[in-house]
Motif scaffolding. Structure first.
Motif, PDB file in Angstrom:
ATOM      1  N   GLY A   1      20.091  -1.641  -5.958  1.00  0.00           N
ATOM      2  CA  GLY A   1      18.972  -1.066  -6.704  1.00  0.00           C
ATOM      3  C   GLY A   1      17.655  -1.172  -5.965  1.00  0.00           C
ATOM      4  N   TRP A   2      17.443  -2.293  -5.273  1.00  0.00           N
ATOM      5  CA  TRP A   2      16.173  -2.511  -4.573  1.00  0.00           C
ATOM      6  C   TRP A   2      15.952  -1.485  -3.473  1.00  0.00           C
ATOM      7  N   ILE A   3      16.921  -1.260  -2.617  1.00  0.00           N
ATOM      8  CA  ILE A   3      16.734  -0.372  -1.473  1.00  0.00           C
ATOM      9  C   ILE A   3      16.648   1.081  -1.919  1.00  0.00           C
ATOM     10  N   ALA A   4      17.091   1.385  -3.116  1.00  0.00           N
ATOM     11  CA  ALA A   4      17.029   2.756  -3.622  1.00  0.00           C
ATOM     12  C   ALA A   4      15.660   3.108  -4.189  1.00  0.00           C
TER      13      ALA A   4
ATOM     14  N   ARG B   1       0.827  -1.209   0.000  1.00  0.00           N
ATOM     15  CA  ARG B   1       0.000   0.000   0.000  1.00  0.00           C
ATOM     16  C   ARG B   1       0.860   1.258   0.000  1.00  0.00           C
ATOM     17  N   GLU B   2       1.950   1.232   0.778  1.00  0.00           N
ATOM     18  CA  GLU B   2       2.813   2.405   0.899  1.00  0.00           C
ATOM     19  C   GLU B   2       3.894   2.453  -0.169  1.00  0.00           C
ATOM     20  N   GLN B   3       3.953   1.433  -1.016  1.00  0.00           N
ATOM     21  CA  GLN B   3       4.910   1.357  -2.126  1.00  0.00           C
ATOM     22  C   GLN B   3       6.350   1.491  -1.639  1.00  0.00           C
ATOM     23  N   ARG B   4       6.639   0.815  -0.527  1.00  0.00           N
ATOM     24  CA  ARG B   4       7.997   0.807   0.012  1.00  0.00           C
ATOM     25  C   ARG B   4       8.760  -0.402  -0.515  1.00  0.00           C
ATOM     26  N   PRO B   5      10.084  -0.344  -0.553  1.00  0.00           N
ATOM     27  CA  PRO B   5      10.862  -1.509  -0.993  1.00  0.00           C
ATOM     28  C   PRO B   5      10.579  -2.711  -0.102  1.00  0.00           C
ATOM     29  N   PHE B   6      10.137  -3.801  -0.718  1.00  0.00           N
ATOM     30  CA  PHE B   6       9.860  -5.043   0.003  1.00  0.00           C
ATOM     31  C   PHE B   6      10.530  -6.189  -0.740  1.00  0.00           C
ATOM     32  N   LEU B   7      11.124  -7.105   0.024  1.00  0.00           N
ATOM     33  CA  LEU B   7      11.766  -8.281  -0.555  1.00  0.00           C
ATOM     34  C   LEU B   7      11.348  -9.508   0.231  1.00  0.00           C
ATOM     35  N   GLY B   8      10.849 -10.519  -0.470  1.00  0.00           N
ATOM     36  CA  GLY B   8      10.545 -11.805   0.136  1.00  0.00           C
ATOM     37  C   GLY B   8      11.475 -12.861  -0.418  1.00  0.00           C
ATOM     38  N   ILE B   9      12.119 -13.611   0.472  1.00  0.00           N
ATOM     39  CA  ILE B   9      13.055 -14.657   0.055  1.00  0.00           C
ATOM     40  C   ILE B   9      12.490 -16.012   0.463  1.00  0.00           C
ATOM     41  N   CYS B  10      12.317 -16.910  -0.488  1.00  0.00           N
ATOM     42  CA  CYS B  10      11.800 -18.267  -0.297  1.00  0.00           C
ATOM     43  C   CYS B  10      10.434 -18.211   0.392  1.00  0.00           C
TER      44      CYS B  10
END
Length: 275
Positions: A260-263, A115-124
């Motif tokens: 790149g992801w965290i930026a 919803r907030e369009q923040r950097p999110f990463l899911g691993i496995c």
């Protein structure tokens, strides 16, 4: 409840260099971005002894602090990510289909970064939770096969545009996979488990484990030897032999990816901070 948006359809490459001409507005946004980057990254782990591995190392090298929480053991998740630069949910031995309260809470919570369009990463497991939040199915391989060891991944055109130089093989440790969520972009595919990486706006899911350090591999192969008897799994000695061949490429790819992801701070967040 699933969270969907049309904003996922545009794949924007990770920036590799600053623009040649910097305007005063660009400089102001750069300053705001630096302020946002001082916020910690939320790290969600699932075992008492789990660590964020090389993902944590990469974030610390960029200057980020880590806010480590374990909802399985009673830690709360924030109602907003206004106080964080991004969030990562890591893997674990449980399933995204489990009925445990903390599993359901984590899946529901992923609506916050979406919803907030923040950097999110899911691993496995984290990627499987993201897929569930987006309405996709998570299930074991129909023939009971697993990926435990090094297996090939094939980047799509979108995956290569986003982040070049994908490794030929990456490290896996899972027995379930997921469908590509509606509205998401496939970044990399595989054989037994076709969806290996996907993007949905500023959210990314990786079925594989670029986070695993050498020490983590030792622990996993020693404590998870039962999983290595499953169809498709590689014997323990091959994990280390393949690591000697493929780890340098996977490590280099991870650094580029995390950079790149965290930026990917939402432009509106920077503009709000500048006001």
């Amino acid at each position: 409840m699933s969270f969907r948006t049309d904003q996922s359809r545009v794949v924007v490459p990770f920036a590799s260099r600053r623009p040649a001409a910097i305007t005063p507005r660009d400089q102001n946004l750069d300053q705001m971005s630096a302020q946002v980057s001082l916020r910690p990254v939320l790290i969600v782990l699932h075992r008492e002894t789990s660590t964020p591995g090389r993902v944590g190392n990469a974030l610390r090298a960029l200057g980020y602090r880590l806010d480590i929480r374990r909802p399985r053991f009673g830690d709360a998740l924030p109602a907003t990510l206004d106080g964080h630069a991004g969030a990562v949910i890591f893997g674990g031995p449980m399933s995204a289909n489990d009925g445990d309260d903390y599993v359901r809470r984590e899946i529901d919570w992923i609506a916050v970064p979406l919803r907030e369009q923040r950097p999110f990463l899911g691993i496995c497991l984290g990627a499987q939770m993201l897929a569930r939040q987006l309405g996709a199915k998570v299930a074991p391989h129909p023939q009971g096969r697993v990926e435990v060891g090094y297996y090939p991944v094939r980047p799509t055109e979108a995956g290569r545009a986003l982040c070049p130089d994908w490794p030929a093989r990456v490290y896996h440790w899972h027995g379930e996979g997921f469908q590509l969520p509606a509205g998401a972009d496939l970044l990399a595919s595989g054989d037994d488990f076709p969806v290996q990486a996907f993007q949905f706006g500023n959210a990314f899911g990786l079925q594989f484990h670029p986070d695993v350090t050498y020490a983590m591999m030792h622990r996993w192969t020693a404590r998870g030897c039962a999983r290595m008897d499953s169809p498709g799994a590689q014997p323990g000695h091959l994990h280390f032999a393949e690591r000697a061949v493929h780890d340098a490429a996977e490590r280099a790819w991870l650094k580029h990816f995390i950079d790149g992801w965290i930026a990917r701070v939402p432009q509106r967040q920077l503009l709000q901070a500048a006001e």
